[in-house]
Design an enzyme around this catalytic site. Structure first.
Site, PDB file in Angstrom:
ATOM      1  N   HIS A  42     -25.366 -35.265  -3.213  1.00 44.89           N
ATOM      2  CA  HIS A  42     -26.637 -35.414  -2.498  1.00 44.89           C
ATOM      3  C   HIS A  42     -27.598 -34.345  -3.019  1.00 44.89           C
ATOM      4  CE1 HIS A  42     -25.198 -31.957  -0.286  1.00 44.89           C
ATOM      5  NE2 HIS A  42     -24.123 -32.616   0.094  1.00 44.89           N
ATOM      6  N   HIS A  45     -26.307 -30.795  -3.616  1.00 39.75           N
ATOM      7  CA  HIS A  45     -25.566 -30.574  -4.870  1.00 39.75           C
ATOM      8  C   HIS A  45     -26.535 -30.480  -6.047  1.00 39.75           C
ATOM      9  CE1 HIS A  45     -22.269 -32.816  -2.608  1.00 39.75           C
ATOM     10  NE2 HIS A  45     -21.673 -31.696  -2.958  1.00 39.75           N
ATOM     11  N   GLN A  69      -6.888 -29.124   0.038  1.00 39.34           N
ATOM     12  CA  GLN A  69      -7.719 -28.437   1.035  1.00 39.34           C
ATOM     13  C   GLN A  69      -7.955 -29.288   2.279  1.00 39.34           C
ATOM     14  OE1 GLN A  69     -11.148 -28.139  -1.847  1.00 39.34           O
ATOM     15  NE2 GLN A  69     -12.355 -28.402  -0.007  1.00 39.34           N
ATOM     16  N   MET A 192     -27.289 -30.909   4.776  1.00 32.30           N
ATOM     17  CA  MET A 192     -26.801 -31.985   3.902  1.00 32.30           C
ATOM     18  C   MET A 192     -25.319 -31.813   3.641  1.00 32.30           C
ATOM     19  SD  MET A 192     -29.559 -33.100   1.155  1.00 32.30           S
ATOM     20  CE  MET A 192     -31.184 -33.594   1.701  1.00 32.30           C
ATOM     21  N   SER A 194     -21.822 -34.441   2.169  1.00 30.62           N
ATOM     22  CA  SER A 194     -21.361 -35.762   1.735  1.00 30.62           C
ATOM     23  C   SER A 194     -20.863 -36.546   2.942  1.00 30.62           C
ATOM     24  CB  SER A 194     -20.228 -35.616   0.723  1.00 30.62           C
ATOM     25  OG  SER A 194     -20.642 -34.783  -0.317  1.00 30.62           O
ATOM     26  N   ARG A 195     -20.364 -35.813   3.940  1.00 28.29           N
ATOM     27  CA  ARG A 195     -19.816 -36.468   5.133  1.00 28.29           C
ATOM     28  C   ARG A 195     -20.881 -37.172   5.957  1.00 28.29           C
ATOM     29  NH1 ARG A 195     -14.639 -34.099   6.488  1.00 28.29           N
ATOM     30  NH2 ARG A 195     -14.188 -32.411   5.050  1.00 28.29           N
TER      31      ARG A 195
HETATM   32  O1  PAF Z   1     -17.349 -27.167  -1.311  1.00 27.27           O
HETATM   33  C1  PAF Z   1     -16.674 -28.046  -1.866  1.00 27.27           C
HETATM   34  O2  PAF Z   1     -17.141 -29.135  -2.162  1.00 27.27           O
HETATM   35  C2  PAF Z   1     -15.206 -27.776  -2.185  1.00 27.27           C
HETATM   36  O3  PAF Z   1     -14.625 -26.991  -1.214  1.00 27.27           O
HETATM   37  C3  PAF Z   1     -15.000 -27.156  -3.593  1.00 27.27           C
HETATM   38  C4  PAF Z   1     -15.648 -25.789  -3.713  1.00 27.27           C
HETATM   39  C5  PAF Z   1     -15.589 -28.084  -4.646  1.00 27.27           C
HETATM   40  C6  PAF Z   1     -13.511 -26.997  -3.865  1.00 27.27           C
HETATM   41  O4  PAF Z   1     -12.854 -28.203  -3.827  1.00 27.27           O
END
Ligand code: PAF
Length: 300
Positions: A42, A45, A69, A192, A194-195
């Site tokens: 988005h 980013h 994660q 903002m 992605s979710r």
């Molecule tokens: O912030 C994120 O999108 C993620 O935690 C990252 C830093 C890309 C690690 O997977």
């Protein structure tokens, strides 16, 4: 959809090595700037990519939904993905290369080494998502090593993640300069993420009230209200009804230690981080805001 991208697409560690070797030095800036992402890009980013372009001669973006994660399998499964669109957007924003590794590339068969964080990871998202920061730190370390960047850019929406990555980079002597960028917001103020794409249009509008609630506390603080208990109450009252709190915490912004005695007036010369995570339509959203130290001039 067949979208043309100007960026080079890289999949394997060997591709990254060849790409690095093909780069020629254009000026005195660091050679490689890096923006790690989990895709579904988005504007936030894209602002990180543009920032990386200012700091480095070449920019590489990674797109990898990191399974380690996620402490909730369904959250991982439902994480939004759109690789083709991501490639187009990253390339449009100026990325020179896009790294799209598989799980096997990041975690080679038999991988058993994890990067663990200390106390910075004990509170906030670290407390409510056990193992989350171990996954983040491990993947970021692996990505830094694979990509060979000298600069990396992260968003301040993930305040704790940024603090932990700064600490990890320092503690492990990783030769990467970390740059943090202010949270990018939708027009209505919602941070903002992605979710956000998983929210219904109505919830996406209502969820903007999360940030308004934090701003209300900030206004009260600026007017001299230093009872954090009172601010906490006001935030809870102001939150939209669609939001269920996971945590609402007041912390010291560097150590991320929770400020426990909320009923006592907080020293106005000391900043406070307000961090919140809540669920809206089962989607976990986070946001934060810093109450800056008050001077007598700022209390007007
Ligand atoms: O912030 C994120 O999108 C993620 O935690 C990252 C830093 C890309 C690690 O997977």
């Amino acid at each position: 959809m067949n979208i043309k991208s100007n960026a080079v697409l890289l999949y394997q560690a060997q591709d990254l090595k060849s790409w690095r070797e093909s780069l020629s030095c254009k000026d005195a800036r660091p050679l490689i700037g890096f923006v790690p992402t989990m895709g579904f890009l988005h504007e936030g980013h894209l602002s990180l990519i543009k920032e990386a372009k200012r700091h480095a001669q070449y920019v590489i973006v990674s797109i990898f939904v990191n399974p380690s994660q996620f402490n909730d399998a369904s959250d991982f499964e439902h994480y939004p993905r759109n690789e083709e669109q991501d490639i187009y957007l990253a390339s449009q924003a100026g990325a020179d290369a896009i790294f799209l590794p598989s799980v096997e590339v990041i975690y080679p068969h038999g991988a058993q080494t994890w990067v663990n964080v200390g106390a910075l990871g004990d509170t906030l998202c670290g407390a409510s998502r056990p193992g989350h920061f171990q996954g983040v730190c491990t993947v970021v370390t692996a990505l830094f090593n694979l990509v060979g960047c000298q600069v990396a850019v992260f968003g301040e929406k993930d305040y704790q993640q940024l603090a932990i990555i700064r600490r990890m980079t320092q503690d492990l002597h990783l030769p990467v300069k970390i740059i943090g960028l202010a949270t990018f917001r939708e027009a209505n103020g919602l941070a903002m993420s992605s979710r956000n794409a998983r929210l219904s249009p109505q919830a996406r509008q209502e969820a903007s009230g999360i940030y308004s609630a934090l701003q209300e506390a900030q206004n009260l603080w600026r007017q001299g209200q230093t009872s954090l208990l009172y601010l906490e109450q006001r935030i809870k009252e102001a939150l939209p009804t669609c939001a269920t709190i996971d945590y609402l915490s007041f912390c010291e912004p560097h150590s991320l230690q929770l400020l426990e005695r909320l009923e006592q007036a907080h020293d106005p010369s000391q900043p406070v981080l307000i961090a919140i995570a809540c669920f809206v339509e089962k989607v976990r959203l986070i946001d934060n805001l810093i109450l800056a130290p008050l001077t007598s001039n700022s209390q007007k």
